[in-house]
Scaffold this motif. Structure first.
Motif, mmCIF file in Angstrom:
data_model
loop_
_atom_site.group_PDB
_atom_site.id
_atom_site.type_symbol
_atom_site.label_atom_id
_atom_site.label_comp_id
_atom_site.label_asym_id
_atom_site.label_seq_id
_atom_site.Cartn_x
_atom_site.Cartn_y
_atom_site.Cartn_z
ATOM 1 N N UNK A 71 30.619 32.008 45.649
ATOM 2 C CA UNK A 71 31.724 32.723 45.004
ATOM 3 C C UNK A 71 32.718 33.224 46.047
ATOM 4 N N UNK A 72 33.943 33.390 45.595
ATOM 5 C CA UNK A 72 34.968 34.053 46.391
ATOM 6 C C UNK A 72 35.455 35.249 45.583
ATOM 7 N N UNK A 73 35.293 36.436 46.128
ATOM 8 C CA UNK A 73 35.594 37.667 45.396
ATOM 9 C C UNK A 73 36.836 38.333 45.976
ATOM 10 N N UNK A 74 37.842 38.598 45.151
ATOM 11 C CA UNK A 74 39.016 39.324 45.601
ATOM 12 C C UNK A 74 38.694 40.808 45.650
ATOM 13 N N UNK A 75 38.776 41.384 46.825
ATOM 14 C CA UNK A 75 38.516 42.803 47.006
ATOM 15 C C UNK A 75 39.804 43.603 46.869
ATOM 16 N N UNK A 95 37.908 37.166 54.322
ATOM 17 C CA UNK A 95 39.022 36.243 54.484
ATOM 18 C C UNK A 95 40.275 36.932 53.942
ATOM 19 N N UNK A 96 41.414 36.702 54.552
ATOM 20 C CA UNK A 96 42.664 37.246 54.026
ATOM 21 C C UNK A 96 43.820 36.353 54.441
ATOM 22 N N UNK A 97 44.960 36.588 53.862
ATOM 23 C CA UNK A 97 46.178 35.896 54.237
ATOM 24 C C UNK A 97 47.036 36.845 55.073
ATOM 25 N N UNK A 98 47.953 36.294 55.803
ATOM 26 C CA UNK A 98 48.856 37.130 56.594
ATOM 27 C C UNK A 98 50.149 36.380 56.846
ATOM 28 N N UNK A 99 51.196 37.136 57.111
ATOM 29 C CA UNK A 99 52.479 36.550 57.467
ATOM 30 C C UNK A 99 52.980 37.224 58.737
ATOM 31 N N UNK A 100 53.637 36.451 59.577
ATOM 32 C CA UNK A 100 54.115 36.952 60.850
ATOM 33 C C UNK A 100 55.089 38.106 60.648
ATOM 34 N N UNK A 101 54.778 39.244 61.278
ATOM 35 C CA UNK A 101 55.649 40.396 61.221
ATOM 36 C C UNK A 101 55.519 41.230 59.958
ATOM 37 N N UNK A 102 54.672 40.829 59.002
ATOM 38 C CA UNK A 102 54.567 41.553 57.735
ATOM 39 C C UNK A 102 53.166 42.119 57.492
ATOM 40 N N UNK A 103 52.132 41.532 58.078
ATOM 41 C CA UNK A 103 50.794 42.089 57.944
ATOM 42 C C UNK A 103 49.852 41.233 57.120
ATOM 43 N N UNK A 104 48.719 41.839 56.740
ATOM 44 C CA UNK A 104 47.641 41.138 56.052
ATOM 45 C C UNK A 104 47.584 41.536 54.578
ATOM 46 N N UNK A 105 47.197 40.580 53.735
ATOM 47 C CA UNK A 105 47.056 40.856 52.314
ATOM 48 C C UNK A 105 46.023 39.904 51.716
ATOM 49 N N UNK A 106 45.674 40.124 50.449
ATOM 50 C CA UNK A 106 44.714 39.293 49.719
ATOM 51 C C UNK A 106 43.360 39.267 50.431
ATOM 52 N N UNK A 107 42.704 40.414 50.498
ATOM 53 C CA UNK A 107 41.394 40.548 51.142
ATOM 54 C C UNK A 107 40.311 40.036 50.205
ATOM 55 N N UNK A 108 39.513 39.075 50.687
ATOM 56 C CA UNK A 108 38.460 38.463 49.886
ATOM 57 C C UNK A 108 37.128 38.505 50.621
ATOM 58 N N UNK A 109 36.053 38.413 49.869
ATOM 59 C CA UNK A 109 34.714 38.222 50.427
ATOM 60 C C UNK A 109 34.175 36.907 49.877
ATOM 61 N N UNK A 110 33.821 36.015 50.783
ATOM 62 C CA UNK A 110 33.246 34.717 50.399
ATOM 63 C C UNK A 110 31.736 34.794 50.566
ATOM 64 N N UNK A 111 31.008 34.424 49.537
ATOM 65 C CA UNK A 111 29.548 34.445 49.553
ATOM 66 C C UNK A 111 29.043 33.010 49.468
ATOM 67 N N UNK A 112 28.492 32.505 50.562
ATOM 68 C CA UNK A 112 28.022 31.121 50.585
ATOM 69 C C UNK A 112 26.782 30.925 49.721
ATOM 70 N N UNK A 113 25.935 31.946 49.639
ATOM 71 C CA UNK A 113 24.705 31.822 48.853
ATOM 72 C C UNK A 113 25.020 31.768 47.365
ATOM 73 N N UNK A 114 25.904 32.664 46.901
ATOM 74 C CA UNK A 114 26.270 32.690 45.482
ATOM 75 C C UNK A 114 27.381 31.704 45.152
#
Length: 552
Positions: A339-343, A318-337
């Motif tokens: 948890x949401x982990x910031x990569x 999962x990540x956030x993004x803004x129009x014309x600026x790109x993607x940031x805040x890359x995360x991995x969400x684990x449904x079993x554990x």
């Protein structure tokens, strides 16, 4: 929020949904309703692995063209097969056309756009308006104004229509605007009560969202679209070709920017906003295709089962993004554990992985979501992530590109995965990154970009010749380009569905010889290249080509 309307009679890109949530018959259901625990960000490690070139590339004369082939141009007959067909847009004089090619490129059908088509609302070469089964083309006639026109050139006759690709006949689906358009935006802005959002902002968001507010269901039997027929903002509708009915699925104050179906045809994703332009973050929703549920997509909402965000059966990115600026805040969400982990908290590009494997690679271009606040000495780099330990390995590249862009592609190995890397400047060399952090220089240079087969087991590099490699780095095919053509002239590549060949465009924008411009078909088995379309305009639109079914 407007009240949801009952179904009454009567589409492309990205994560998406309607304005604000309609009030469905049942309470909207979140696929994940367990609170996620966010871990702290792991400090960046300094370990680096670089190794000398280790690959050799055997050639196979039976599959190798020893000299520059001549791409012959011959009049193409009509379509010879029942599909699939490669579809793309071109312009001949003032006439826009859709071109369909057989899988070998040697059969062709040209379909002119209807005379009443509004070409200002075409989207991505307009091929996205073709139904997947190849039977219909959706298009707009009339107008609702001009994107980024700040509410100027107002008209109120925007209409959705269908073109039958078999017999050339057109039919009306519906008018898309309310009777008081565009004055409805004045009412909408007044209802919001926010002086920062004007009637012109709302109209501009609506008009700019029209091209991407249209999408066919995977089976080609239904058409999802955005329209303002029922009120002061755009809503999500679905047209059923079988019975001609139109069902409204959403209602709310925002304007829809994009509409997209899930691959299984069960959901429709939309993105909506009050304004349009650089830096705008749309609000994502998804709606059941039958109208039974509407969900606002949040960071803890699991993607749909057919989404390409899944790492495995319980983790997704999962990540956030803004129009014309790109993607940031890359995360991995684990449904079993749970948890949401910031990569990676900052901006990144080219995140690559293979579902089912335990590795992720990306190019980190800043370490914060405000690059100006990055610590002194930070250098953009490739990072390799172990998704079990979440250990990051910083891969020190020989040269940091001036243009902060790397191509990263996952390669499917007999056992496991490795990654293909290529910088865009100053030396476009291709590297292979293994999951133990070793970087191997292949000695191969790709003047433009690298391309990958559908099954991720082969990759293509183009310089003075076209070279096809296995995921292990062995050369399995090569062909010299036509005389005068360089790898940098190649604008885009589309693989055949069976990987027996490909199509590419030579762009007149980058070609030194305008006579080289056009569309080319390459057959690996027959070791031949054919120029199937000499149109320079077709080459510009070709990056939006797509495969569709039979149009007969």
């Amino acid at each position: 929020m407007k009240k949801a309307l009952s179904p009454f009679f009567f589409l492309i890109l990205i994560l998406a949904t309607a304005c604000t949530v309609a009030e469905p018959a049942t309470t909207p259901r979140l696929l994940v309703d367990t609170p996620m625990q966010t871990s702290t960000f792991i400090p960046l490690p300094t370990n680096t692995s670089i190794v000398a070139p280790t690959y050799t590339y055997p050639t196979y004369p039976s599959k190798t063209s020893p000299s520059s082939p001549t791409a012959t141009i011959t009049p193409l007959p009509g379509l010879k097969t029942e599909g699939p067909y490669l579809a793309y847009q071109r312009r001949t004089g003032e006439q826009y056309e859709i071109v369909l090619l057989d899988i070998d490129g040697l059969g062709q059908q040209v379909i002119p756009f209807p005379e009443d088509a509004n070409m200002q609302t075409k989207n991505y070469g307009a091929t996205g308006y073709l139904s997947p089964d190849g039977k219909w083309m959706a298009y707009f006639s009339g107008s609702a104004g001009k994107c980024m026109g700040n509410g100027t050139e107002n008209t109120n006759d925007l209409t959705l229509k269908l073109l039958n690709l078999k017999n050339g006949q057109t039919q009306l689906v519906t008018r898309l605007l309310s009777a008081d358009y565009p004055n409805n935006f004045i009412e909408a802005a007044r209802a919001l009560g926010d002086p920062k959002i004007t009637a012109a902002d709302l109209q501009n968001a609506f008009v700019c969202g029209i091209p991407a507010g249209l999408a066919w269901s995977p089976d080609g039997k239904k058409l999802a679209f955005s329209g303002q027929m029922a009120g002061i903002s755009s809503d999500l509708y679905v047209y059923d070709l079988k019975n001609g009915s139109i069902q409204q699925l959403s209602s709310g104050p925002e304007e829809i920017l994009s509409v997209k179906w899930s691959a299984d045809g069960q959901w429709i994703s939309t993105t909506s906003t009050f304004t349009y332009g650089a830096g705008v973050q749309g609000t994502p929703y998804r709606t059941k295709a039958d109208g039974s549920a509407v969900e606002k997509v949040t960071e803890t909402t699991a993607p749909l089962p057919d989404s390409d965000l899944w790492l495995n059966d319980h983790q997704y990115i999962r990540n956030k993004s803004t129009m014309g600026m790109g993607s940031y805040d890359l995360k991995v969400v684990d449904l079993k554990a749970e948890t949401t982990r910031t990569v990676w908290p900052g901006y990144f590009s080219s995140a690559a992985f293979l579902p089912g494997e335990n590795w992720l690679a990306f190019f980190g271009t800043s370490v914060t979501n405000r690059p100006a606040d990055d610590p002194a000495g930070f250098v953009p780099a490739i990072y390799l992530v172990n998704l079990t330990t979440y250990q990051l390995t910083r891969i020190e590249m020989p040269v940091v590109p001036k243009i902060l862009q790397y191509s990263i592609l996952p390669l499917k190995m007999e056992q496991g995965v490795q990654f293909l890397l290529k910088s865009w400047d100053p030396d476009p060399e291709v590297f292979i990154l293994s999951t133990d952090g070793k970087l191997t220089a292949t000695g191969i240079h790709a003047d433009n970009f690298i391309s990958q087969s559908h099954d991720k087991t082969e990759w293509l590099a183009i310089n003075d010749k076209m070279q096809l490699f296995s995921s292990e780095g062995n050369l399995i095919y090569q062909m010299a380009l036509p005389d005068g053509m360089r790898g940098g002239n190649v604008f885009s590549i589309v693989w055949r569905p069976d990987q027996s060949g490909l199509f590419f465009a030579c762009s007149p924008i980058v070609s030194e010889d305008p006579n080289l411009a056009g569309i080319y078909a390459v057959d690996f088995h027959e070791n031949r290249i054919d120029k199937v379309d000499p149109s320079d305009i077709a080459a510009i639109y070709f990056s939006y080509a797509l495969w569709i079914g039979s149009a007969k």
